[in-house]
Design a protein around this motif. Structure first.
Motif, PDB file in Angstrom:
ATOM      1  N   GLN A  84     -21.243 -26.187 -48.087  1.00  0.00           N
ATOM      2  CA  GLN A  84     -22.391 -27.090 -48.247  1.00  0.00           C
ATOM      3  C   GLN A  84     -23.156 -27.981 -47.851  1.00  0.00           C
ATOM      4  OE1 GLN A  84     -19.358 -25.813 -50.289  1.00  0.00           O
ATOM      5  NE2 GLN A  84     -20.330 -24.490 -50.547  1.00  0.00           N
ATOM      6  N   ALA A  85     -22.497 -28.935 -47.255  1.00  0.00           N
ATOM      7  CA  ALA A  85     -23.547 -29.915 -46.657  1.00  0.00           C
ATOM      8  C   ALA A  85     -24.533 -29.177 -45.970  1.00  0.00           C
ATOM      9  CB  ALA A  85     -22.986 -30.615 -46.388  1.00  0.00           C
ATOM     10  N   LEU A  86     -23.936 -28.479 -44.835  1.00  0.00           N
ATOM     11  CA  LEU A  86     -24.360 -27.357 -43.616  1.00  0.00           C
ATOM     12  C   LEU A  86     -25.862 -26.712 -44.532  1.00  0.00           C
ATOM     13  CD1 LEU A  86     -21.559 -26.087 -41.128  1.00  0.00           C
ATOM     14  CD2 LEU A  86     -23.912 -27.635 -40.790  1.00  0.00           C
ATOM     15  N   TYR A  87     -25.802 -26.082 -45.845  1.00  0.00           N
ATOM     16  CA  TYR A  87     -26.720 -25.449 -46.104  1.00  0.00           C
ATOM     17  C   TYR A  87     -28.129 -26.029 -46.610  1.00  0.00           C
ATOM     18  CZ  TYR A  87     -29.241 -21.946 -48.400  1.00  0.00           C
ATOM     19  OH  TYR A  87     -30.197 -20.933 -48.847  1.00  0.00           O
ATOM     20  N   LYS A  88     -27.921 -27.734 -47.002  1.00  0.00           N
ATOM     21  CA  LYS A  88     -28.952 -27.784 -47.393  1.00  0.00           C
ATOM     22  C   LYS A  88     -29.573 -28.240 -46.578  1.00  0.00           C
ATOM     23  CE  LYS A  88     -27.222 -29.776 -51.593  1.00  0.00           C
ATOM     24  NZ  LYS A  88     -28.297 -29.254 -53.216  1.00  0.00           N
ATOM     25  N   LEU A  89     -28.818 -28.631 -44.746  1.00  0.00           N
ATOM     26  CA  LEU A  89     -29.899 -28.595 -43.386  1.00  0.00           C
ATOM     27  C   LEU A  89     -30.449 -27.374 -43.736  1.00  0.00           C
ATOM     28  CD1 LEU A  89     -28.547 -30.242 -40.058  1.00  0.00           C
ATOM     29  CD2 LEU A  89     -29.172 -27.936 -40.383  1.00  0.00           C
ATOM     30  N   LEU A  90     -30.002 -26.669 -43.170  1.00  0.00           N
ATOM     31  CA  LEU A  90     -30.475 -25.053 -43.517  1.00  0.00           C
ATOM     32  C   LEU A  90     -31.356 -24.993 -44.182  1.00  0.00           C
ATOM     33  CD1 LEU A  90     -28.031 -22.492 -42.727  1.00  0.00           C
ATOM     34  CD2 LEU A  90     -29.716 -23.447 -41.073  1.00  0.00           C
ATOM     35  N   ASP A  91     -31.284 -25.132 -45.606  1.00  0.00           N
ATOM     36  CA  ASP A  91     -32.794 -24.958 -46.621  1.00  0.00           C
ATOM     37  C   ASP A  91     -33.650 -26.010 -46.979  1.00  0.00           C
ATOM     38  OD1 ASP A  91     -32.810 -24.280 -49.295  1.00  0.00           O
ATOM     39  OD2 ASP A  91     -33.013 -26.036 -50.303  1.00  0.00           O
ATOM     40  N   TYR A  92     -33.185 -27.140 -45.873  1.00  0.00           N
ATOM     41  CA  TYR A  92     -34.463 -27.781 -45.299  1.00  0.00           C
ATOM     42  C   TYR A  92     -35.602 -26.815 -44.213  1.00  0.00           C
ATOM     43  CZ  TYR A  92     -37.339 -31.665 -43.486  1.00  0.00           C
ATOM     44  OH  TYR A  92     -38.612 -32.837 -43.577  1.00  0.00           O
ATOM     45  N   VAL A  93     -35.327 -26.837 -43.530  1.00  0.00           N
ATOM     46  CA  VAL A  93     -35.971 -25.631 -42.083  1.00  0.00           C
ATOM     47  C   VAL A  93     -35.947 -25.011 -42.608  1.00  0.00           C
ATOM     48  CG1 VAL A  93     -35.034 -24.531 -40.103  1.00  0.00           C
ATOM     49  CG2 VAL A  93     -34.027 -27.018 -40.445  1.00  0.00           C
ATOM     50  N   LEU A  94     -35.714 -24.368 -44.190  1.00  0.00           N
ATOM     51  CA  LEU A  94     -36.616 -22.630 -44.652  1.00  0.00           C
ATOM     52  C   LEU A  94     -37.234 -23.295 -45.312  1.00  0.00           C
ATOM     53  CD1 LEU A  94     -33.295 -20.696 -45.088  1.00  0.00           C
ATOM     54  CD2 LEU A  94     -34.522 -19.988 -43.579  1.00  0.00           C
ATOM     55  N   ARG A  95     -37.475 -24.225 -46.175  1.00  0.00           N
ATOM     56  CA  ARG A  95     -38.491 -25.201 -46.876  1.00  0.00           C
ATOM     57  C   ARG A  95     -39.587 -25.175 -46.077  1.00  0.00           C
ATOM     58  NH1 ARG A  95     -37.326 -28.843 -49.747  1.00  0.00           N
ATOM     59  NH2 ARG A  95     -34.992 -28.824 -48.773  1.00  0.00           N
ATOM     60  N   THR A  96     -39.437 -26.576 -44.799  1.00  0.00           N
ATOM     61  CA  THR A  96     -40.384 -26.733 -43.872  1.00  0.00           C
ATOM     62  C   THR A  96     -40.963 -25.370 -42.898  1.00  0.00           C
ATOM     63  OG1 THR A  96     -38.892 -28.517 -43.141  1.00  0.00           O
ATOM     64  CG2 THR A  96     -40.779 -28.551 -41.817  1.00  0.00           C
ATOM     65  N   VAL A  97     -40.581 -24.614 -42.715  1.00  0.00           N
ATOM     66  CA  VAL A  97     -40.831 -23.282 -42.182  1.00  0.00           C
ATOM     67  C   VAL A  97     -42.351 -22.881 -42.691  1.00  0.00           C
ATOM     68  CG1 VAL A  97     -40.999 -21.039 -40.973  1.00  0.00           C
ATOM     69  CG2 VAL A  97     -39.600 -23.073 -40.548  1.00  0.00           C
ATOM     70  N   ALA A  98     -41.130 -22.424 -44.640  1.00  0.00           N
ATOM     71  CA  ALA A  98     -42.099 -21.580 -45.092  1.00  0.00           C
ATOM     72  C   ALA A  98     -43.676 -22.636 -45.436  1.00  0.00           C
ATOM     73  CB  ALA A  98     -41.892 -21.843 -46.596  1.00  0.00           C
ATOM     74  N   GLU A  99     -43.648 -24.465 -45.266  1.00  0.00           N
ATOM     75  CA  GLU A  99     -44.269 -25.137 -45.748  1.00  0.00           C
ATOM     76  C   GLU A  99     -45.792 -24.940 -44.400  1.00  0.00           C
ATOM     77  OE1 GLU A  99     -43.369 -28.784 -46.645  1.00  0.00           O
ATOM     78  OE2 GLU A  99     -41.965 -27.817 -48.212  1.00  0.00           O
ATOM     79  N   SER A 100     -45.245 -25.222 -43.917  1.00  0.00           N
ATOM     80  CA  SER A 100     -46.849 -24.990 -42.089  1.00  0.00           C
ATOM     81  C   SER A 100     -45.847 -23.925 -40.885  1.00  0.00           C
ATOM     82  CB  SER A 100     -45.750 -26.426 -41.412  1.00  0.00           C
ATOM     83  OG  SER A 100     -44.500 -27.065 -42.109  1.00  0.00           O
ATOM     84  N   GLY A 101     -45.991 -22.870 -41.363  1.00  0.00           N
ATOM     85  CA  GLY A 101     -45.862 -21.801 -41.154  1.00  0.00           C
ATOM     86  C   GLY A 101     -46.519 -21.086 -39.931  1.00  0.00           C
ATOM     87  N   ASP A 102     -48.087 -21.343 -40.488  1.00  0.00           N
ATOM     88  CA  ASP A 102     -48.320 -21.564 -39.366  1.00  0.00           C
ATOM     89  C   ASP A 102     -48.577 -21.943 -37.864  1.00  0.00           C
ATOM     90  OD1 ASP A 102     -50.245 -19.334 -40.763  1.00  0.00           O
ATOM     91  OD2 ASP A 102     -51.669 -20.691 -41.000  1.00  0.00           O
ATOM     92  N   ARG A 103     -48.128 -23.433 -38.366  1.00  0.00           N
ATOM     93  CA  ARG A 103     -47.888 -24.282 -37.064  1.00  0.00           C
ATOM     94  C   ARG A 103     -47.082 -24.199 -36.590  1.00  0.00           C
ATOM     95  NH1 ARG A 103     -49.979 -30.285 -36.890  1.00  0.00           N
ATOM     96  NH2 ARG A 103     -49.156 -31.750 -35.131  1.00  0.00           N
ATOM     97  N   ILE A 104     -46.093 -23.789 -36.587  1.00  0.00           N
ATOM     98  CA  ILE A 104     -44.596 -23.058 -36.397  1.00  0.00           C
ATOM     99  C   ILE A 104     -44.920 -21.886 -35.716  1.00  0.00           C
ATOM    100  CG2 ILE A 104     -41.854 -22.325 -36.817  1.00  0.00           C
ATOM    101  CD1 ILE A 104     -42.595 -24.924 -37.869  1.00  0.00           C
ATOM    102  N   ILE A 105     -45.554 -21.015 -36.001  1.00  0.00           N
ATOM    103  CA  ILE A 105     -46.055 -19.834 -34.772  1.00  0.00           C
ATOM    104  C   ILE A 105     -47.046 -20.296 -34.129  1.00  0.00           C
ATOM    105  CG2 ILE A 105     -47.256 -17.992 -35.061  1.00  0.00           C
ATOM    106  CD1 ILE A 105     -46.534 -17.542 -37.972  1.00  0.00           C
ATOM    107  N   ALA A 106     -48.068 -21.187 -34.342  1.00  0.00           N
ATOM    108  CA  ALA A 106     -48.496 -21.583 -33.280  1.00  0.00           C
ATOM    109  C   ALA A 106     -47.674 -22.449 -32.039  1.00  0.00           C
ATOM    110  CB  ALA A 106     -49.828 -22.039 -33.155  1.00  0.00           C
ATOM    111  N   VAL A 107     -46.891 -23.017 -32.188  1.00  0.00           N
ATOM    112  CA  VAL A 107     -46.422 -23.748 -31.483  1.00  0.00           C
ATOM    113  C   VAL A 107     -45.262 -23.470 -30.795  1.00  0.00           C
ATOM    114  CG1 VAL A 107     -43.914 -25.339 -31.163  1.00  0.00           C
ATOM    115  CG2 VAL A 107     -46.471 -25.747 -32.531  1.00  0.00           C
ATOM    116  N   TYR A 108     -44.523 -21.822 -31.460  1.00  0.00           N
ATOM    117  CA  TYR A 108     -43.417 -21.463 -30.384  1.00  0.00           C
ATOM    118  C   TYR A 108     -43.711 -20.261 -29.546  1.00  0.00           C
ATOM    119  CZ  TYR A 108     -39.095 -22.849 -32.641  1.00  0.00           C
ATOM    120  OH  TYR A 108     -37.682 -23.717 -33.071  1.00  0.00           O
ATOM    121  N   GLU A 109     -45.246 -19.968 -29.726  1.00  0.00           N
ATOM    122  CA  GLU A 109     -45.543 -18.766 -29.204  1.00  0.00           C
ATOM    123  C   GLU A 109     -46.492 -19.343 -28.206  1.00  0.00           C
ATOM    124  OE1 GLU A 109     -49.196 -17.000 -31.490  1.00  0.00           O
ATOM    125  OE2 GLU A 109     -47.606 -15.519 -32.548  1.00  0.00           O
ATOM    126  N   LEU A 110     -46.891 -20.464 -27.663  1.00  0.00           N
ATOM    127  CA  LEU A 110     -47.524 -21.291 -26.741  1.00  0.00           C
ATOM    128  C   LEU A 110     -46.625 -21.882 -26.042  1.00  0.00           C
ATOM    129  CD1 LEU A 110     -49.945 -23.836 -28.741  1.00  0.00           C
ATOM    130  CD2 LEU A 110     -50.116 -22.350 -26.553  1.00  0.00           C
TER     131      LEU A 110
END
Lengths: 197, 197
Positions: A84-110
């Motif tokens: 359950q504790a590990l899921y909290k970490l994953l959930d944070y990552v999922l929420r962050t990506v949803a919030e800053s999607g464009d930036r994450i896509i640009a960073v990974y592509e570069l």
């Protein structure tokens, strides 16, 4: 945070945002540290004090989010079951990506197109995985916790990597949470082959 | 292999062995490409044609062994169950490490102390993991094979990393095969916590 720290943090953020704009507008290779300093209105020496390399500037956003996710795990009650504790970490990552999607896509592509950035990302990911393993081991306790924690940490990082990558490759259109859950189901069931003599 | 290729392969091996001797004798940072060329009795241009960087020279030994392990997997019959085929790969790694123990220990100790070498190793490990995932997916076939293969590949690499590291840290005295088998048992059972909502 004191006034001085707040100001420094603001400058650090401003420099990273300015660099990111230049990277996406004119490409990573074509952007110089001098251009970034000029655009952020700081001296080159100030820029280098905050970020030693262009790679650091590109990846700081992803690295900060991963470190925050570790802090989320560390903040969970000690008696919370590890899954359950590990899921909290994953959930944070999922929420962050949803919030800053464009930036994450640009960073990974570069980053994928830039060997030096990819190498730095790989290296930081290894270090992050080790910190995560240490925290999981602390929570599991007992003998052989270290080995199991190392394996759990690697799995967690792989689930993040594969979810983010599939999502980035779809241009942000696939459902990242569904990919994550499919991966977790495979790991929990017997869907992942393990070497057997 | 033609006469010319055999000669080139011998030169390549000689350069790598000479470099390795210099690295262990005087340290990685203190050794220059010029010194390596002189000691191997080749011109600097020849050296650079074989190896672009010192990091490549240090890690070529480990990278070759990992690539050979992939070839061992690829050579297994297509109808061999994936867990058994994966074990053939692991078994090759275990035997190689046992045979060239001193060299592996020296390479890892130098690599861990050298950020540029560590970054290259991380980067190459990621690429190796992707090749392994592709081969596992090919053998599994069917839907969702790709995701399961990515997770299986990451697990396999982690088992190798944790086994080699534990073994290197013990100065080559721990039983590497036992560590590998403990890790595989944990993965096969339910000893590795998986994130759960």
């Amino acid at each position: 945070m004191g006034l001085r720290e707040t100001k420094m943090e603001r400058t650090r953020q401003l420099i990273a945002d300015t660099a990111f704009e230049l990277f996406t507008a004119q490409g990573f290779a074509a952007t110089t540290m001098e251009q970034i300093a000029a655009a952020a209105e700081v001296g080159p020496r100030t820029l280098y004090r905050y970020y030693a390399t262009k790679e650091a500037l590109l990846l700081t956003f992803v690295e900060q989010r991963l470190d925050e996710a570790l802090d989320v795990l560390r903040a969970q009650p000690a008696d919370m079951p590890v899954p359950q504790a590990l899921y909290k970490l994953l959930d944070y990552v999922l929420r962050t990506v949803a919030e800053s999607g464009d930036r994450i896509i640009a960073v990974y592509e570069l980053a994928w197109r830039t060997p030096s950035a990819r190498a730095r990302l790989s290296d930081n990911t290894s270090r992050w995985r080790e910190e995560l393993a240490a925290e999981i081991a602390r929570r599991m306790g007992g003998r052989s916790a270290e080995l199991a924690a190392t394996l759990a940490s690697a799995n967690t990082m792989t689930v993040i990597e594969v979810s983010v990558r599939t999502w980035v490759e779809s241009g942000g259109r696939s459902n990242m949470r569904r990919i994550t859950h499919r991966a977790l189901d495979l790991l929990r069931g017997s869907g992942v082959p393990v070497a057997t003599p």
